[in-house]
Write a protein that holds these residues in place. Structure first.
Motif, PDB file in Angstrom:
ATOM      1  N   LEU A  28       0.833  -1.196   0.000  1.00 47.41           N
ATOM      2  CA  LEU A  28       0.000   0.000   0.000  1.00 47.41           C
ATOM      3  C   LEU A  28       0.869   1.248   0.000  1.00 47.41           C
ATOM      4  N   ASP A  29       0.498   2.209  -0.821  1.00 49.30           N
ATOM      5  CA  ASP A  29       1.208   3.490  -0.854  1.00 49.30           C
ATOM      6  C   ASP A  29       0.578   4.388   0.226  1.00 49.30           C
ATOM      7  N   ASP A  81       0.881  -7.333   2.139  1.00 47.65           N
ATOM      8  CA  ASP A  81       1.883  -8.322   2.521  1.00 47.65           C
ATOM      9  C   ASP A  81       3.108  -7.693   3.177  1.00 47.65           C
ATOM     10  N   CYS A  82       3.110  -6.360   3.256  1.00 52.37           N
ATOM     11  CA  CYS A  82       4.250  -5.660   3.856  1.00 52.37           C
ATOM     12  C   CYS A  82       3.970  -5.289   5.315  1.00 52.37           C
ATOM     13  N   GLY A  83       2.780  -5.674   5.800  1.00 52.73           N
ATOM     14  CA  GLY A  83       2.437  -5.370   7.182  1.00 52.73           C
ATOM     15  C   GLY A  83       1.723  -4.053   7.362  1.00 52.73           C
ATOM     16  N   ASN A  84       1.408  -3.360   6.257  1.00 51.91           N
ATOM     17  CA  ASN A  84       0.687  -2.092   6.342  1.00 51.91           C
ATOM     18  C   ASN A  84      -0.812  -2.345   6.414  1.00 51.91           C
ATOM     19  N   VAL A  85      -1.497  -1.540   7.184  1.00 54.09           N
ATOM     20  CA  VAL A  85      -2.959  -1.584   7.223  1.00 54.09           C
ATOM     21  C   VAL A  85      -3.508  -0.198   6.938  1.00 54.09           C
ATOM     22  N   TYR A  86      -4.698  -0.165   6.350  1.00 54.77           N
ATOM     23  CA  TYR A  86      -5.335   1.130   6.081  1.00 54.77           C
ATOM     24  C   TYR A  86      -6.828   0.973   6.244  1.00 54.77           C
ATOM     25  N   GLY A  87      -7.457   2.046   6.668  1.00 54.14           N
ATOM     26  CA  GLY A  87      -8.875   2.006   6.963  1.00 54.14           C
ATOM     27  C   GLY A  87      -9.731   2.663   5.901  1.00 54.14           C
ATOM     28  N   SER A  88     -10.916   3.071   6.319  1.00 54.25           N
ATOM     29  CA  SER A  88     -11.843   3.780   5.444  1.00 54.25           C
ATOM     30  C   SER A  88     -12.678   4.733   6.291  1.00 54.25           C
ATOM     31  N   LEU A 113      -9.120   0.350   0.004  1.00 55.54           N
ATOM     32  CA  LEU A 113      -9.486  -0.638  -1.001  1.00 55.54           C
ATOM     33  C   LEU A 113      -9.562   0.033  -2.366  1.00 55.54           C
ATOM     34  N   SER A 114      -8.807  -0.466  -3.315  1.00 57.72           N
ATOM     35  CA  SER A 114      -8.746   0.172  -4.635  1.00 57.72           C
ATOM     36  C   SER A 114     -10.094   0.193  -5.335  1.00 57.72           C
ATOM     37  N   GLU A 115     -10.936  -0.827  -5.088  1.00 57.70           N
ATOM     38  CA  GLU A 115     -12.233  -0.859  -5.752  1.00 57.70           C
ATOM     39  C   GLU A 115     -13.205   0.170  -5.188  1.00 57.70           C
ATOM     40  N   ASP A 116     -12.915   0.707  -4.012  1.00 57.86           N
ATOM     41  CA  ASP A 116     -13.743   1.764  -3.426  1.00 57.86           C
ATOM     42  C   ASP A 116     -13.165   3.136  -3.742  1.00 57.86           C
TER      43      ASP A 116
END
Length: 206
Positions: A28-29, A81-88, A113-116
């Protein structure tokens, strides 16, 4: 011998699935997601904005009433897979008009989420006929997702020099009646400030 060959084929097929099914996705960027989140949240309506008087060209006035306003966020919608998390997150505001049979709902959403993605969705409902239409502006791509409206960001000073922020001008391509909503102006931080009917009549915040 045939059983051995069949077993070998199954093993090779299983290994292939494991190899190609476990391809790592890009990380994730986070920096870009934070940037897009900040841009999107700027379009929330400020808490100081309440019900407002709107007036048309014939000096007929009515009240643009905020009937609902709320927001929420989640911290761990997606993990890479890099251990990053992101919310919404989302912000929703709804309006009623005191004379016109109209209901407006604006949903502002952002997600890892890219689809959102990051977007603003406007839904206009004619409460008399219960007809409604909606369109979505994609903040990342800078266009209309459904291609049913022309949407652009304009300078707020173009609206009678009243607003110092950017304004989304949402112009629906199709209308059904003379009183159908053709164009809605939504200002960053202010919310809906103006709407125009197909017949040319327009109501604007005073």
């Amino acid at each position: 011998m045939k059983n051995f060959q069949l077993t070998s084929s199954i093993v090779l097929f299983t290994i292939s699935i494991l190899i190609y099914g476990c391809v790592n996705e890009p990380c994730l960027d986070i920096k870009e997601l934070d940037r897009q989140s900040a841009i999107t949240k700027e379009w929330y309506v400020n808490d100081s904005i309440g019900n407002q008087i709107i007036v048309d060209k014939n000096e007929i006035s009515q009240t643009l009433t905020i009937s609902s306003r709320h927001q929420h966020k989640w911290d761990d919608i997606v993990e890479d897979d890099c251990g990053n998390v992101y919310g919404s997150f989302y912000f929703t505001i709804q309006y009623n008009t005191s004379l016109s049979p109209l209901h407006f709902m604006v949903d502002i959403h952002g997600s890892g989420l890219s689809e959102d993605g990051f977007y603003l969705k406007l839904t206009v409902t004619d409460t008399k006929s219960v007809g409604h239409k909606s369109t979505t502006y994609d903040f990342v791509k800078g266009n209309c997702r459904e291609n049913n409206a022309n949407i652009e960001i304009i300078n707020g000073t173009l609206i009678d020099n009243k607003f110092d922020s950017e304004v989304l001008m949402i112009d629906f391509k199709n209308t059904n009646t003379p009183n159908d909503i053709k164009t809605v102006y939504y200002a960053k931080g202010y919310g809906i400030i103006k709407f125009v009917e197909e017949n040319g009549n327009e109501f604007e915040v005073q």
